[in-house]
Design a protein around this motif. Structure first.
Motif, PDB file in Angstrom:
ATOM      1  N   VAL A 159     -17.142   1.287  -2.343  1.00  0.00           N
ATOM      2  CA  VAL A 159     -17.018   0.904  -3.779  1.00  0.00           C
ATOM      3  C   VAL A 159     -16.297  -0.582  -3.751  1.00  0.00           C
ATOM      4  N   ALA A 160     -17.071  -1.463  -4.161  1.00  0.00           N
ATOM      5  CA  ALA A 160     -16.773  -2.591  -3.906  1.00  0.00           C
ATOM      6  C   ALA A 160     -15.397  -2.829  -5.029  1.00  0.00           C
ATOM      7  N   GLY A 161     -14.532  -3.619  -4.863  1.00  0.00           N
ATOM      8  CA  GLY A 161     -13.142  -3.732  -5.557  1.00  0.00           C
ATOM      9  C   GLY A 161     -12.064  -2.746  -5.414  1.00  0.00           C
ATOM     10  N   THR A 162     -12.126  -1.549  -4.797  1.00  0.00           N
ATOM     11  CA  THR A 162     -11.268  -0.912  -4.597  1.00  0.00           C
ATOM     12  C   THR A 162     -10.564  -1.240  -3.430  1.00  0.00           C
ATOM     13  N   ALA A 163      -9.208  -0.839  -3.181  1.00  0.00           N
ATOM     14  CA  ALA A 163      -8.151  -1.140  -2.214  1.00  0.00           C
ATOM     15  C   ALA A 163      -8.092  -0.121  -1.178  1.00  0.00           C
ATOM     16  N   GLU A 164      -7.702  -0.463   0.096  1.00  0.00           N
ATOM     17  CA  GLU A 164      -7.162   0.507   1.065  1.00  0.00           C
ATOM     18  C   GLU A 164      -5.830   0.725   1.042  1.00  0.00           C
ATOM     19  N   PRO A 165      -5.435   2.168   1.397  1.00  0.00           N
ATOM     20  CA  PRO A 165      -3.975   2.433   1.109  1.00  0.00           C
ATOM     21  C   PRO A 165      -3.336   1.893   2.082  1.00  0.00           C
ATOM     22  N   ARG A 166      -2.074   1.480   2.051  1.00  0.00           N
ATOM     23  CA  ARG A 166      -1.048   0.946   3.068  1.00  0.00           C
ATOM     24  C   ARG A 166      -0.404   2.203   3.949  1.00  0.00           C
ATOM     25  N   PHE A 167      -0.951   3.172   3.711  1.00  0.00           N
ATOM     26  CA  PHE A 167      -0.469   4.430   4.576  1.00  0.00           C
ATOM     27  C   PHE A 167      -1.591   5.038   5.326  1.00  0.00           C
ATOM     28  N   ALA A 168      -1.348   5.694   6.133  1.00  0.00           N
ATOM     29  CA  ALA A 168      -2.293   6.295   7.247  1.00  0.00           C
ATOM     30  C   ALA A 168      -3.370   7.164   6.270  1.00  0.00           C
ATOM     31  N   ALA A 169      -4.678   7.219   6.351  1.00  0.00           N
ATOM     32  CA  ALA A 169      -5.638   8.255   6.031  1.00  0.00           C
ATOM     33  C   ALA A 169      -5.238   9.586   6.169  1.00  0.00           C
ATOM     34  N   PRO A 170      -5.160  10.423   5.394  1.00  0.00           N
ATOM     35  CA  PRO A 170      -5.135  11.676   5.808  1.00  0.00           C
ATOM     36  C   PRO A 170      -6.330  12.591   6.478  1.00  0.00           C
ATOM     37  N   ALA A 171      -6.318  13.485   7.065  1.00  0.00           N
ATOM     38  CA  ALA A 171      -7.311  13.988   7.980  1.00  0.00           C
ATOM     39  C   ALA A 171      -8.252  14.750   7.356  1.00  0.00           C
ATOM     40  N   THR A 172      -7.709  15.588   6.055  1.00  0.00           N
ATOM     41  CA  THR A 172      -8.769  16.347   5.377  1.00  0.00           C
ATOM     42  C   THR A 172      -8.650  15.972   3.841  1.00  0.00           C
ATOM     43  N   THR A 173      -9.563  16.515   3.059  1.00  0.00           N
ATOM     44  CA  THR A 173      -9.592  16.313   1.827  1.00  0.00           C
ATOM     45  C   THR A 173      -8.666  16.638   0.980  1.00  0.00           C
ATOM     46  N   MET A 191     -19.097  17.006  -6.104  1.00  0.00           N
ATOM     47  CA  MET A 191     -18.358  17.965  -7.275  1.00  0.00           C
ATOM     48  C   MET A 191     -17.793  19.402  -6.691  1.00  0.00           C
ATOM     49  N   SER A 192     -18.492  19.746  -5.615  1.00  0.00           N
ATOM     50  CA  SER A 192     -18.033  21.261  -5.140  1.00  0.00           C
ATOM     51  C   SER A 192     -16.602  20.989  -4.276  1.00  0.00           C
ATOM     52  N   LEU A 193     -16.349  19.936  -3.914  1.00  0.00           N
ATOM     53  CA  LEU A 193     -15.118  19.653  -3.033  1.00  0.00           C
ATOM     54  C   LEU A 193     -13.837  19.363  -4.160  1.00  0.00           C
ATOM     55  N   ALA A 194     -14.332  19.010  -5.136  1.00  0.00           N
ATOM     56  CA  ALA A 194     -13.358  18.535  -6.168  1.00  0.00           C
ATOM     57  C   ALA A 194     -12.960  19.944  -6.892  1.00  0.00           C
TER      58      ALA A 194
END
Length: 244
Positions: A159-173, A191-194
């Motif tokens: 998604v253009a314009g979003t920023a990457e986090p400064r922390f490590a990405a978590p392993a799971t949703t 939606m099902s995962l939300a």
């Protein structure tokens, strides 16, 4: 006065003698032909005893099909096997499942695959986020938002314009949603995962024009059992009396 020749019956006709020579012989009745006995019906082979192992990725909702299975196949238990999207194809190679509800895309080599439905992509955010002011979000609404992409991400689009986090990405949703609840980031999921990872401190909004996520039923292209055929028929809406 007696009449010559002896007494006669009324009407003047003599009484015929029993067993008299020259008398009419009874016509013999024909012997009825015997019908051949019907051939015995071929025995119907019993289906495999099971259990039928159905794999399911997170968020899948096979409940209605499982209920039909229990009614139609009471002697054949169904075992639900949780799968991650990363291992959904390998589960067939290992023989862990007989069929599975999978998320597309999937390597179709050696598999039969039929699409089931598509899921809307949503933005999960904190309940006090400004994003909750709209009923539906656009890519422009997400400009400058920190987007988490967990290790088990199933959407794989930017998604253009979003920023990457400064922390490590978590392993799971699930871990990503915990971080989102603090208000520092968002995460995009089907939606099902939300709904699966719902919390009181997070909510979600549909993302307009985002690619949908497709869910399908897959099973081995060769060597499928009668139990697999039965479940595929249930998913396709065949009744118990329908022919394949």
């Amino acid at each position: 006065m007696a009449t010559r020749g002896g007494p006669q019956r009324k009407g003047g006709r003599p009484t015929p003698g029993k067993g008299r020579a020259g008398g009419a012989k009874p016509t013999p009745k024909p012997t009825p032909k015997r019908k051949p006995a019907p051939a015995p019906a071929a025995p119907v082979p019993a289906p495999p005893s099971g259990p039928f192992r159905l794999g399911a990725i997170p968020g899948a909702t096979p409940g209605k099909w499982i209920d039909i299975w229990k009614t139609r196949m009471p002697r054949n238990p169904l075992e639900l096997v949780p799968l991650t999207v990363a291992e959904q194809h390998a589960a067939f190679a290992r023989g862990d499942v007989d069929a599975a509800i999978v998320r597309l895309p999937i390597d179709r080599d050696g598999l039969n695959v039929i699409p089931l439905y598509e899921e809307t992509t949503v933005v999960v955010c904190a309940t006090d986020s400004a994003l909750t002011a709209a009923d539906e979000l656009t890519a422009e609404d997400l400009l400058g938002e920190v987007r988490i992409v967990p290790g088990d991400d199933v959407l794989s689009f930017d998604v253009a314009g979003t920023a990457e986090p400064r922390f490590a990405a978590p392993a799971t949703t699930g871990e990503a949603v915990e971080i989102v609840a603090t208000g520092v980031a968002i995460v995009l999921v089907p939606m099902s995962l939300a709904r699966l990872h719902h919390r009181k401190d997070v909510t979600f909004r549909p993302l307009a024009e985002a690619p949908a996520s497709a869910v399908a039923l897959a099973w081995p292209a060769e060597g499928a059992t009668e139990l697999v055929d039965t479940f595929v028929g249930i998913v396709r809406g065949r009744t118990s009396n329908s022919s394949r």
